[in-house]
Design a protein around this motif. Structure first.
Motif, PDB file in Angstrom:
ATOM      1  N   SER A 195       0.850  -1.183   0.000  1.00  0.00           N
ATOM      2  CA  SER A 195       0.000   0.000   0.000  1.00  0.00           C
ATOM      3  C   SER A 195       0.887   1.235   0.000  1.00  0.00           C
ATOM      4  CB  SER A 195      -0.942  -0.003   1.212  1.00  0.00           C
ATOM      5  OG  SER A 195      -0.198   0.016   2.422  1.00  0.00           O
ATOM      6  N   PHE A 196       0.312   2.369  -0.397  1.00  0.00           N
ATOM      7  CA  PHE A 196       1.050   3.621  -0.419  1.00  0.00           C
ATOM      8  C   PHE A 196       0.074   4.780  -0.346  1.00  0.00           C
ATOM      9  CE2 PHE A 196       0.028   2.546  -4.763  1.00  0.00           C
ATOM     10  CZ  PHE A 196      -0.330   3.746  -5.354  1.00  0.00           C
ATOM     11  N   THR A 197       0.579   5.931   0.043  1.00  0.00           N
ATOM     12  CA  THR A 197      -0.238   7.131   0.179  1.00  0.00           C
ATOM     13  C   THR A 197       0.393   8.271  -0.606  1.00  0.00           C
ATOM     14  OG1 THR A 197      -1.010   6.438   2.368  1.00  0.00           O
ATOM     15  CG2 THR A 197      -1.225   8.783   1.818  1.00  0.00           C
ATOM     16  N   VAL A 198      -0.448   9.016  -1.316  1.00  0.00           N
ATOM     17  CA  VAL A 198       0.000  10.160  -2.110  1.00  0.00           C
ATOM     18  C   VAL A 198      -0.834  11.371  -1.714  1.00  0.00           C
ATOM     19  CG1 VAL A 198       0.252  11.126  -4.420  1.00  0.00           C
ATOM     20  CG2 VAL A 198       0.657   8.691  -4.039  1.00  0.00           C
ATOM     21  N   GLY A 199      -0.155  12.473  -1.389  1.00  0.00           N
ATOM     22  CA  GLY A 199      -0.843  13.713  -1.064  1.00  0.00           C
ATOM     23  C   GLY A 199      -0.443  14.819  -2.016  1.00  0.00           C
ATOM     24  N   ALA A 200      -1.073  15.960  -1.868  1.00  0.00           N
ATOM     25  CA  ALA A 200      -0.784  17.078  -2.765  1.00  0.00           C
ATOM     26  C   ALA A 200       0.671  17.507  -2.679  1.00  0.00           C
ATOM     27  CB  ALA A 200      -1.692  18.255  -2.440  1.00  0.00           C
ATOM     28  N   ALA A 201       1.272  17.433  -1.489  1.00  0.00           N
ATOM     29  CA  ALA A 201       2.663  17.858  -1.340  1.00  0.00           C
ATOM     30  C   ALA A 201       3.604  16.985  -2.159  1.00  0.00           C
ATOM     31  CB  ALA A 201       3.060  17.811   0.132  1.00  0.00           C
TER      32      ALA A 201
END
Length: 276
Positions: A195-201
């Protein structure tokens, strides 16, 4: 008003967990060698090149001929149109869909696949004919869950046809450029799920007024080729307008995950406030 009836043969089909597809046609006039023709749909302006033939066997009790498309050899990736060839020199006839039994595909994401990963999904074209959508990839990462919360996109997926090394990375590649952003995934104990997470930054930059698009891959190891992340392993042939996600407001940008026309995962990035 026309009373002309559609005489195009309607074909039932059923697929098993191994990808074997059985096609059943209505009773046909006696012919020396009826066959089912699968034609790989060529690109716009390109000539027709690839075909696959399957013999039709006579029906037993009900008299309906049938053809069995075996899992091997794997079909080239693309869209295949189906035709009836009543006899070797006869004109081919496009087939309409009858009953489609795709139950074996619904839980297809639960079975681990070996390399190459070959997928087949019968579907109905926009103009009402029976066709086959196929994918053929050395490896594939199947999305299991996608969550939008806390101003970020979190994706859980499982790798098929390969294993994950501790040097694995998720790569977001800006379409049409060489720009790549890497994210370190959280890897499950079996070396396949992650799993992984992507944000605007993570995608910060100056997006044009029309936005930009990031295609999503996983690189199983530092020296391995990237593998596309998407959703292929179920009964949905065209996912783009079926699974639609809301936009996620994140500072100066809005992120929206979506599936491409090939059912691959991508992220659209647009300015939160378009210039007036």
């Amino acid at each position: 008003m026309s009373t002309r009836q559609d005489t195009t043969p309607r074909t039932d089909c059923a697929i098993d967990p191994d990808g074997r597809i059985t096609f059943r046609l209505p009773a046909l006039p006696a012919a020396p060698r009826p066959r089912l023709l699968l034609r790989l749909r060529p690109g716009k302006g390109a000539p027709e090149q690839t075909q696959h033939h399957v013999d039709l066997e006579p029906g037993a009790a009900d008299g309906r001929p049938h053809a069995v498309l075996e899992p091997h050899p794997a079909l080239e990736e693309g869209r295949w149109d189906l035709y009836l060839l009543p006899e070797p020199d006869a004109a081919r006839q496009r087939l309409r869909p009858g009953l489609r039994d795709l139950r074996a595909l619904v839980d297809g994401h639960l079975r681990d696949r070996t390399s190459p990963v070959a997928v087949r999904v019968p579907y109905v074209t926009k103009d009402g004919f029976l066709a086959l959508r196929t994918w053929l990839r050395t490896a594939h990462a199947e999305v299991r869950a996608l969550d939008l919360a806390d101003r970020a996109i979190t994706v859980a997926a499982r790798l098929h046809g390969a294993g994950l090394h501790n040097t694995a990375t998720v790569r977001l590649r800006l379409r049409g450029t060489g720009t790549v952003h890497e994210v370190r995934p959280r890897i499950d104990g079996d070396g396949r799920g992650f799993s992984f997470t992507v944000g605007a930054a993570d995608l910060a930059g100056t997006a044009p007024p029309t936005g930009r698009f990031w295609d999503v891959f996983v690189r199983p190891a530092a020296d391995a080729p990237p593998v596309r992340i998407g959703r292929l392993l179920d009964d949905v042939a065209d996912r783009k307008h079926v699974h639609v996600f809301p936009a996620l407001g994140a500072g100066d940008f809005v992120l929206r995950p979506y599936y491409t026309v090939d059912n691959d995962l991508a992220i659209e990035e647009t300015p939160a406030h378009s210039p007036t």
